[in-house]
Design a protein around this motif. Structure first.
Motif, PDB file in Angstrom:
ATOM      1  N   THR A   1       3.538   5.770  -2.630  1.00 56.19           N
ATOM      2  CA  THR A   1       2.126   6.480  -2.464  1.00 56.19           C
ATOM      3  C   THR A   1       2.469   7.664  -1.762  1.00 56.19           C
ATOM      4  O   THR A   1       1.783   8.863  -2.142  1.00 56.19           O
ATOM      5  CB  THR A   1       1.152   5.512  -1.696  1.00 56.19           C
ATOM      6  OG1 THR A   1       1.113   4.488  -2.339  1.00 56.19           O
ATOM      7  CG2 THR A   1      -0.164   6.058  -1.826  1.00 56.19           C
ATOM      8  N   LEU A   2       3.189   7.726  -0.745  1.00 58.68           N
ATOM      9  CA  LEU A   2       3.356   9.009   0.192  1.00 58.68           C
ATOM     10  C   LEU A   2       4.165   9.922  -0.827  1.00 58.68           C
ATOM     11  O   LEU A   2       3.984  11.180  -0.683  1.00 58.68           O
ATOM     12  CB  LEU A   2       4.020   8.741   1.272  1.00 58.68           C
ATOM     13  CG  LEU A   2       3.385   7.881   2.294  1.00 58.68           C
ATOM     14  CD1 LEU A   2       4.122   7.566   3.588  1.00 58.68           C
ATOM     15  CD2 LEU A   2       2.390   8.673   2.827  1.00 58.68           C
TER      16      LEU A   2
ATOM     17  N   LYS B   1       8.814   7.764  10.503  1.00 57.93           N
ATOM     18  CA  LYS B   1       7.194   7.877  10.070  1.00 57.93           C
ATOM     19  C   LYS B   1       6.912   9.449   9.947  1.00 57.93           C
ATOM     20  O   LYS B   1       6.388   9.954   8.973  1.00 57.93           O
ATOM     21  CB  LYS B   1       6.291   7.337  10.807  1.00 57.93           C
ATOM     22  CG  LYS B   1       4.948   7.189  10.150  1.00 57.93           C
ATOM     23  CD  LYS B   1       4.056   6.370  11.152  1.00 57.93           C
ATOM     24  CE  LYS B   1       2.380   6.329  10.405  1.00 57.93           C
ATOM     25  NZ  LYS B   1       1.582   5.675  11.129  1.00 57.93           N
TER      26      LYS B   1
ATOM     27  N   LYS C   1       5.938  -4.188   0.706  1.00 55.82           N
ATOM     28  CA  LYS C   1       4.480  -3.372   1.665  1.00 55.82           C
ATOM     29  C   LYS C   1       4.874  -1.961   1.777  1.00 55.82           C
ATOM     30  O   LYS C   1       4.277  -1.031   1.499  1.00 55.82           O
ATOM     31  CB  LYS C   1       3.949  -3.976   2.590  1.00 55.82           C
ATOM     32  CG  LYS C   1       3.171  -5.342   2.152  1.00 55.82           C
ATOM     33  CD  LYS C   1       2.505  -6.040   3.462  1.00 55.82           C
ATOM     34  CE  LYS C   1       1.733  -7.289   2.928  1.00 55.82           C
ATOM     35  NZ  LYS C   1       1.117  -7.838   4.166  1.00 55.82           N
ATOM     36  N   LEU C   2       5.995  -1.778   2.427  1.00 57.86           N
ATOM     37  CA  LEU C   2       6.510  -0.407   2.865  1.00 57.86           C
ATOM     38  C   LEU C   2       6.715   0.207   1.641  1.00 57.86           C
ATOM     39  O   LEU C   2       6.784   1.610   1.712  1.00 57.86           O
ATOM     40  CB  LEU C   2       7.730  -0.670   3.976  1.00 57.86           C
ATOM     41  CG  LEU C   2       7.402  -1.290   5.560  1.00 57.86           C
ATOM     42  CD1 LEU C   2       8.391  -1.262   6.267  1.00 57.86           C
ATOM     43  CD2 LEU C   2       6.377  -0.019   6.186  1.00 57.86           C
ATOM     44  N   ASN C   3       7.690  -0.278   0.790  1.00 53.06           N
ATOM     45  CA  ASN C   3       8.200   0.461  -0.386  1.00 53.06           C
ATOM     46  C   ASN C   3       6.917   0.688  -1.382  1.00 53.06           C
ATOM     47  O   ASN C   3       6.851   2.095  -1.675  1.00 53.06           O
ATOM     48  CB  ASN C   3       9.058  -0.427  -1.325  1.00 53.06           C
ATOM     49  CG  ASN C   3      10.342  -0.618  -0.778  1.00 53.06           C
ATOM     50  OD1 ASN C   3      10.808   0.206  -0.196  1.00 53.06           O
ATOM     51  ND2 ASN C   3      10.907  -1.519  -0.983  1.00 53.06           N
ATOM     52  N   LYS C   4       5.979  -0.002  -1.206  1.00 56.74           N
ATOM     53  CA  LYS C   4       4.763   0.216  -1.916  1.00 56.74           C
ATOM     54  C   LYS C   4       3.919   1.568  -1.173  1.00 56.74           C
ATOM     55  O   LYS C   4       3.549   2.519  -1.801  1.00 56.74           O
ATOM     56  CB  LYS C   4       3.669  -0.623  -2.061  1.00 56.74           C
ATOM     57  CG  LYS C   4       2.482  -0.588  -2.958  1.00 56.74           C
ATOM     58  CD  LYS C   4       1.658  -1.641  -3.000  1.00 56.74           C
ATOM     59  CE  LYS C   4       0.454  -1.542  -3.727  1.00 56.74           C
ATOM     60  NZ  LYS C   4      -0.572  -2.673  -3.904  1.00 56.74           N
ATOM     61  N   GLN C   5       3.978   1.668   0.087  1.00 63.16           N
ATOM     62  CA  GLN C   5       3.498   2.583   0.772  1.00 63.16           C
ATOM     63  C   GLN C   5       4.311   4.081   0.709  1.00 63.16           C
ATOM     64  O   GLN C   5       3.706   5.162   0.494  1.00 63.16           O
ATOM     65  CB  GLN C   5       3.504   2.293   2.353  1.00 63.16           C
ATOM     66  CG  GLN C   5       2.706   3.459   3.169  1.00 63.16           C
ATOM     67  CD  GLN C   5       2.644   2.913   4.597  1.00 63.16           C
ATOM     68  OE1 GLN C   5       3.123   1.989   4.904  1.00 63.16           O
ATOM     69  NE2 GLN C   5       1.983   3.884   5.567  1.00 63.16           N
ATOM     70  N   LEU C   6       5.753   3.884   0.612  1.00 65.66           N
ATOM     71  CA  LEU C   6       6.408   5.146   0.136  1.00 65.66           C
ATOM     72  C   LEU C   6       6.236   5.818  -0.956  1.00 65.66           C
ATOM     73  O   LEU C   6       6.260   6.980  -1.191  1.00 65.66           O
ATOM     74  CB  LEU C   6       7.982   4.453   0.322  1.00 65.66           C
ATOM     75  CG  LEU C   6       9.023   5.562   0.124  1.00 65.66           C
ATOM     76  CD1 LEU C   6       9.115   6.726   1.236  1.00 65.66           C
ATOM     77  CD2 LEU C   6      10.398   4.772   0.074  1.00 65.66           C
TER      78      LEU C   6
END
Length: 585
Positions: free
Chosen positions: A553-554, A5, A546-551
């Motif tokens: 965004t980042l 992270k 969900k993690l891919n979507k967050q990635l």
């Protein structure tokens, strides 16, 4: 994981990956660099106890210093430098290479990271430039040594040419002396010339300031014309000639010309004695005549002067003869030494081969350096002698001065010494303060050091992260294999139990019905487990989505951050340029 992270939150512009390819090509290039430095003369590159960085940076510094390039940069290198010193040294070397017209470009981090693929062409160019500079210096030193050798010694080949030149110089000097000291006429005859040949010759000699005594007689007797003429007759003729021409030829009684002295010195001792007796008899016989007495007194004075001159010239002749003999001995010894040196030189030429030609050239260079050091030593000794004389004179002046002056000087010396001690204390205090401030400044890392630290931390972080990822994969693989093993063992035990109970169950109808019920219960349990695993798999897929979507965004935020940092850097540069213009105005 927390590390992953934190890594995902760091922008790519802050993660600096140094291009260090630890592969066979890098090792081959490093070995070529070491071989090139050793071949050029930097033998410390093959010492195993020195680090690779010290070998490379030391070789580059040595090559730059041997190029004799005038650059106002202090390339101070020693082993085991600190990180700040290494960064400063590499930056100085990189800044100096363009000034030396190096065609290859390199960055400081490539030298610090030992990127041998990019360092090798720079080392190759520096070694080539160093070898060319050393070759030029060697040719200059060799030419200087040969010129110095030719000044002190001469070979057999040019010995005849030197003798011819010396003979030409001697002949030119003789001609110039003849022109400068030729015969000059001082008097002029008033009456007619005498009829006698001897009297005419002597009168001519008197016109040129030469008093003939005995020479003409000897020359005439040699020619065979007047063999019966003796010294006494010649003297009488001279007296008559002087009487006859007393009013015309003005003879100086108190002075005698250089040619007359030379003629008189050339007389033999016996002739001098005869002439002196003749002059004594003439002085007695001619007491009645004033002219004769005057001439006799003049001749007596001339005789005493000439006798003294003869004695002095004899002493000088003996001294010069002794000096001449010493010079002859010195010349013989010098010729012997010269012959020995020429023989040694010829033998050395015969011993010269292509293998030891470089060694002989090096020896010639060392001989030239040795002669230069001898000259410097001689000049230093002369300067020391001059300084010793000056100091002795200063000591004498100090000793001869008055006591009051000594007291004043002592008091002035004490006051000056006290002021110097105070100044030294102040200087020591200032030096301590400067040293303390320097240590404090050194403790605060600069921008380049911080950049280097960041790079090293990023490298360490990359290594730790890679190791953590690898370990995590190993754990995951282990857990998966363990679950697979568990399921396979359960399946194996189930199959074994079915096989063991199959024959007993098939023996009776009740046993067969019970066996089928148990089999159905096992199948229902397997279906439940399958449903649980599928449910868990679906949950993991949702979590990954969900993690891919967050990635995504980042990553978008990271891109915006990088663009903002680039724009801020451009604006900061503009601001610095404007501030520099304001300061200049």
């Amino acid at each position: 994981m927390p590390n992953e992270k934190s890594k995902s939150l760091i922008p790519p512009s802050a993660i600096v990956e140094v291009d260090i390819r630890e592969d066979e090509e890098q090792a081959v290039k490093f070995n070529e660099i070491v071989d090139l430095l050793v071949a050029a003369g930097y033998f410390r590159a093959r010492i195993k106890g020195i680090s690779n960085f010290d070998k490379v940076i030391g070789g580059m510094t040595w090559c730059i210093e041997s190029c004799n390039f005038d650059v106002d940069v202090d390339l101070l290198f020693h082993e085991n430098l600190t990180i700040g010193q290494k960064i400063s040294l590499t930056e100085k070397i990189v800044a100096m290479l363009p000034k030396m017209n190096c065609p290859h470009r390199i960055e400081p981090h490539q030298i610090q990271g030992l990127d041998c693929i990019h360092i090798f062409p720079v080392i190759q160019w520096l070694v080539k430039r160093s070898m060319e500079t050393r070759k030029d210096n060697a040719s200059f030193v060799r030419a200087f040594a040969l010129s110095q050798f030719d000044k002190l010694y001469s070979s057999k080949n040019n010995e005849h040419s030197m003798k011819d030149e010396q003979m030409k110089n001697i002949e030119a000097n003789i001609q110039s002396v003849k022109q400068s000291y030729g015969p000059k006429r001082k008097f002029k005859r008033a009456g007619e010339a005498p009829k006698d040949e001897i009297a005419r010759v002597k009168s001519t000699l008197l016109e040129y300031g030469i008093l003939p005594i005995g020479n003409i007689v000897s020359s005439v007797s040699d020619s065979g014309e007047n063999e019966n003429v003796n010294i006494q007759d010649t003297t009488e003729i001279n007296n008559e000639l002087i009487k006859d021409q007393g009013q015309v030829v003005h003879l100086d009684e108190e002075r005698l010309s250089a040619s007359a002295v030379g003629n008189i010195v050339g007389l033999q001792a016996q002739e001098i004695v005869q002439v002196s007796e003749l002059y004594a008899s003439l002085s007695v016989d001619s007491s009645n005549s004033t002219n004769e007495s005057r001439i006799l007194s003049a001749l007596e004075k001339q005789q005493s002067t000439l006798q003294k001159r003869i004695n002095k010239l004899k002493m000088e002749h003996d001294t010069l003869t002794e000096q001449y003999n010493n010079q002859i001995e010195k010349m013989k010894k010098t010729n012997e030494k010269k012959q020995i040196i020429e023989d040694e030189f010829l033998r050395m030429k015969e011993m010269e081969t292509p293998e030891n030609k470089g060694m002989l050239a090096k020896l010639e260079e060392l001989l030239a350096v040795h002669s230069g050091l001898k000259n410097q030593e001689h000049k230093f000794r002369e300067q020391c002698k001059i300084d010793l004389v000056n100091l002795q004179n200063l000591v004498e002046n100090i000793e001869t001065c008055d006591p009051q002056e000594k007291e004043n000087q002592i008091a002035e010396y004490d006051s000056l010494k006290e002021s110097i001690n105070k100044t030294r204390l102040l200087l020591a205090k200032k030096n301590r303060a400067i040293a303390s401030l320097t240590r404090k400044l050194d403790d605060v890392p600069g921008r380049s050091e911080l950049t280097q630290y960041q790079r090293r931390f990023m490298e360490l972080y990359n290594q730790v992260s890679a190791k953590h990822k690898e370990t995590k994969q190993y754990y995951t693989l282990y857990n998966t294999l363990d679950d697979t093993k568990l399921y396979l063992s359960k399946e194996l035990s189930l199959l074994n139990s079915i096989q063991e109970n199959y024959n007993e169950a098939m023996a009776s109808a009740s046993g067969k019905e019970q066996f089928l019920k148990q089999f159905e219960a096992i199948i229902a349990g397997i279906k439940r487990n399958k449903d649980m695993v599928e449910t868990r798999c679906a949950e993991e897929k949702d979590k990954r989505f969900k993690l891919n979507k967050q990635l995504v965004t980042l990553v978008e935020q990271q891109r915006k951050y990088v663009a903002a940092v680039r724009q801020l850097t451009i604006e900061c540069r503009k601001n610095e340029a404007l501030l520099a213009q304001l300061r200049a105005t």
